[in-house]
Design an enzyme around this catalytic site. Sequence first.
Site, PDB file in Angstrom:
ATOM      1  N   CYS A   1      27.617  10.369  16.866  1.00  0.00           N
ATOM      2  CA  CYS A   1      26.795  11.191  17.758  1.00  0.00           C
ATOM      3  C   CYS A   1      26.001  12.238  16.992  1.00  0.00           C
ATOM      4  CB  CYS A   1      27.680  11.901  18.788  1.00  0.00           C
ATOM      5  SG  CYS A   1      28.827  10.838  19.676  1.00  0.00           S
ATOM      6  N   ASP A   2      26.649  12.899  16.045  1.00  0.00           N
ATOM      7  CA  ASP A   2      26.077  14.114  15.461  1.00  0.00           C
ATOM      8  C   ASP A   2      25.789  14.057  13.965  1.00  0.00           C
ATOM      9  OD1 ASP A   2      26.278  15.325  17.974  1.00  0.00           O
ATOM     10  OD2 ASP A   2      28.352  15.924  17.608  1.00  0.00           O
TER      11      ASP A   2
ATOM     12  N   CYS B   1      32.516  13.586  16.771  1.00  0.00           N
ATOM     13  CA  CYS B   1      31.871  12.272  16.787  1.00  0.00           C
ATOM     14  C   CYS B   1      30.780  12.195  15.718  1.00  0.00           C
ATOM     15  CB  CYS B   1      31.266  11.983  18.165  1.00  0.00           C
ATOM     16  SG  CYS B   1      30.429  10.387  18.277  1.00  0.00           S
TER      17      CYS B   1
END
Length: 318
Positions: free
Chosen positions: A143-144, A140
Site C-alpha cells: 500500500c505505502d 502494508c
Amino acid sequence: MSELRKVIIIGSGPAGHAAGIYAARANLKPLMFEGLARGGIPGGQLMITNDVENYPGFPAKIAGPELMAAMREQGVHQGVEIRSEDVNKVDFSKHPFSVWAGDDNVEFKADTVIIATGAQAKWLGLASETALQGKGVSACAVCDGAFFRNQDVAVVGGGDTAMEEAMYLSGVCRSITLIHRRDELRASKAMQDRVLSNPKIEVLYDTEVDEILDVAKGEVVGVRVRNKKTKATHVLNVTGCFIAIGHTPNSDIFKEFLELHDNGYIRTKPGTTQTSVQGVFAAGDVQDFVYRQAVTAAGSGCMAALEVERWLAAHGSH
C-alpha cells in the site's frame, strides 16, 4: 424483530460497500451494519490511511477516509440501508439467519448474510507508533512502499509476512533494516534465504523497537531500538517503519458456525465467497490473508453480492 431481509451485510470497508452497491442494484434492498471492524470505526483499515495511490480511478491519489466516504455515499444513493450499530452475535444454525445488533440487541432476520468485517493489523502498542500511523508508520508495504522510494526504512517482524514486506520494499527503497526480537527468524527457510541473500536488507536480531521518532515533527525521522541481551540502544536513521507482525481477522463471532482456517480467517470455497454454511458468504480481508488490498476486497464484495443474487434465485427468494 424487524421484517425478513433478503441480505444483511456485516462490515463497511471496500468489500462491504461493493457488496452493498451490487446488491442494491439487484433490488435486494440490502441492510448493512457498518460497525464491528476496527473496534466499531466504520470504513475499515482505509480509515487510518492518509494517501491511497493504488486504487484505480484516482490518478492524483485520495485520502483513505475520503475514499470510504465516497463508497458509503454511493451505496446510500443506490439504496443500501446502513445502520451504525455493531453486530453482537449471529445464529447461522437455522434458516432464516439471525443477527443481533446494537445496544438493545435487536434481532434481525435474513435469507443470506455477507460477512465483510475485515482484519486488523497487529501493532507494537507504542504511543509513538499510534501517533505516526499514516505519517511514516504503516502495516502494508504494497500500500505505502512507493511513498518511500529510494529511502531507508525499517521492517519489524520475523515471520513470512515480514520477509515478504522486506522483499517488496527492496525493489523500491534504498535500504531495509529488518528488526526481529528473537535470535532467529520464524519465516520459512525459502523466505529466509531470499531475505538473507538480499544486499539491501540487514537483519537485527534480539532487537526490539523502543520508540519511533519523531512525534513532535509529525513524521518518522528514525527508530530507536534496544538490544534485548545487552540493553544497549541506538537510533536507525529511517523515514519509514513497517510493522509486519501479522493481522487478526474480525471473525470471532462467527467461529461457532463457520469453518475457519487455522489462522482464524473464514474459509471460503476456492474461486467463490461461499462459506461452509449455505447462504452465508464472506468477502474482503476477513477471508483473504494473501492479498489484503482494497481493490481485491472490493472485487470479492462484488462476487459475494452476485453469488447472493444467484443463491436467492435458486432458492425461490428473488
